[in-house]
Design an enzyme around this catalytic site. Structure first.
Site, PDB file in Angstrom:
ATOM      1  N   PRO A  10      42.218  -0.111 -11.523  1.00 32.25           N
ATOM      2  CA  PRO A  10      43.195  -0.431 -10.288  1.00 32.25           C
ATOM      3  C   PRO A  10      44.158  -0.907 -10.888  1.00 32.25           C
ATOM      4  O   PRO A  10      44.471  -1.708 -12.470  1.00 32.25           O
ATOM      5  CB  PRO A  10      42.207  -1.841  -9.580  1.00 32.25           C
ATOM      6  N   ARG A  18      54.576  -2.240 -13.761  1.00 31.97           N
ATOM      7  CA  ARG A  18      54.042  -3.335 -13.827  1.00 31.97           C
ATOM      8  C   ARG A  18      54.393  -4.350 -14.431  1.00 31.97           C
ATOM      9  O   ARG A  18      53.939  -4.021 -16.125  1.00 31.97           O
ATOM     10  CB  ARG A  18      52.575  -2.960 -13.872  1.00 31.97           C
ATOM     11  N   ALA A  82      40.683  -5.124 -13.720  1.00 31.79           N
ATOM     12  CA  ALA A  82      40.409  -6.182 -12.979  1.00 31.79           C
ATOM     13  C   ALA A  82      39.134  -5.953 -12.652  1.00 31.79           C
ATOM     14  O   ALA A  82      38.563  -7.418 -12.320  1.00 31.79           O
ATOM     15  CB  ALA A  82      41.295  -6.672 -11.967  1.00 31.79           C
ATOM     16  N   ARG A 112      45.149 -15.233 -21.819  1.00 31.54           N
ATOM     17  CA  ARG A 112      45.818 -14.830 -21.288  1.00 31.54           C
ATOM     18  C   ARG A 112      44.460 -15.917 -19.939  1.00 31.54           C
ATOM     19  O   ARG A 112      44.006 -16.875 -21.051  1.00 31.54           O
ATOM     20  CB  ARG A 112      45.632 -13.465 -20.676  1.00 31.54           C
TER      21      ARG A 112
HETATM   22  C1  DQA Z   1      43.881  -5.059 -18.342  1.00 29.16           C
HETATM   23  C2  DQA Z   1      43.264  -6.649 -18.500  1.00 29.16           C
HETATM   24  C3  DQA Z   1      42.783  -7.239 -16.492  1.00 29.16           C
HETATM   25  O1  DQA Z   1      42.461  -8.463 -17.155  1.00 29.16           O
HETATM   26  C4  DQA Z   1      44.235  -6.120 -15.585  1.00 29.16           C
HETATM   27  O2  DQA Z   1      42.941  -7.035 -14.609  1.00 29.16           O
HETATM   28  C5  DQA Z   1      44.167  -5.365 -15.716  1.00 29.16           C
HETATM   29  C6  DQA Z   1      44.496  -4.613 -17.229  1.00 29.16           C
HETATM   30  C7  DQA Z   1      44.545  -4.723 -19.325  1.00 29.16           C
HETATM   31  O3  DQA Z   1      44.996  -3.760 -19.948  1.00 29.16           O
HETATM   32  O4  DQA Z   1      44.729  -5.307 -20.403  1.00 29.16           O
HETATM   33  O5  DQA Z   1      44.767  -4.805 -14.896  1.00 29.16           O
HETATM   34  O6  DQA Z   1      42.246  -4.213 -18.295  1.00 29.16           O
END
Ligand code: DQA
Length: 148
Positions: A10, A18, A82, A112
């Site tokens: 997603p 983004r 996510a 993060r």
């Molecule tokens: C992600 C990290 C995830 O926490 C986040 O929800 C994403 C992208 C990344 O590529 O750093 O959608 O997978």
């Protein structure tokens, strides 16, 4: 020639616009082109997909499982977005299909928010790659080549 399936979850269709400070300015199409080059360099065919729907990601993993059983799959690179942090179903699908899977994150999820520190994917992944930006996709393909 074996196939690498690269599966994006997603919001990864929004790459480029983004949170560019977190995910960079390259689009998903740029990532696909990078993956095409990495696969060609390592002698793999590429099957590149993105879906915002958990069930579609499950269906893709089941398809990868059938390729694995047929001996035509080199492995899967999964950026589950996510769903990494929520999906028991993805965990079960990886376990149930037995595919060789690299968990990938563009950002360093451990630097993060706390809720990104837990992954349902990691315990069933062959390897985990995070924090290399989109170049991590090429590194993951090279890593799969070393595992053949
Ligand atoms: C992600 C990290 C995830 O926490 C986040 O929800 C994403 C992208 C990344 O590529 O750093 O959608 O997978």
């Amino acid at each position: 020639m074996k196939t690498v399936m690269i599966l994006n979850g997603p919001n990864l269709n929004l790459l480029g616009t983004r949170e560019p400070q977190v995910y960079g300015s390259q689009t998903l199409a740029d990532v696909q082109a990078l993956c095409e080059r990495a696969c060609a360099a390592n002698g793999f065919d590429l099957d590149f997909r993105q879906s915002n729907h958990e069930g579609e990601l499950l269906d893709a993993l089941h398809e990868a499982g059938r390729m694995h059983a047929a001996g035509t799959l080199a492995g899967v690179v999964l950026n589950a977005g996510a769903y990494t942090h929520t999906s028991v179903a993805l965990h079960d699908a990886i376990k149930g299909t037995g595919v060789c899977l690299i968990e990938l994150h563009i950002s360093n999820v451990h630097a993060r928010e706390e809720f990104r520190h837990h992954s349902y994917i990691s315990p069933v992944a062959k390897a985990v790659m995070c924090g290399f930006g989109v170049n991590g996709y090429a590194l993951a393909v090279a890593g799969l080549a070393g595992m053949q």
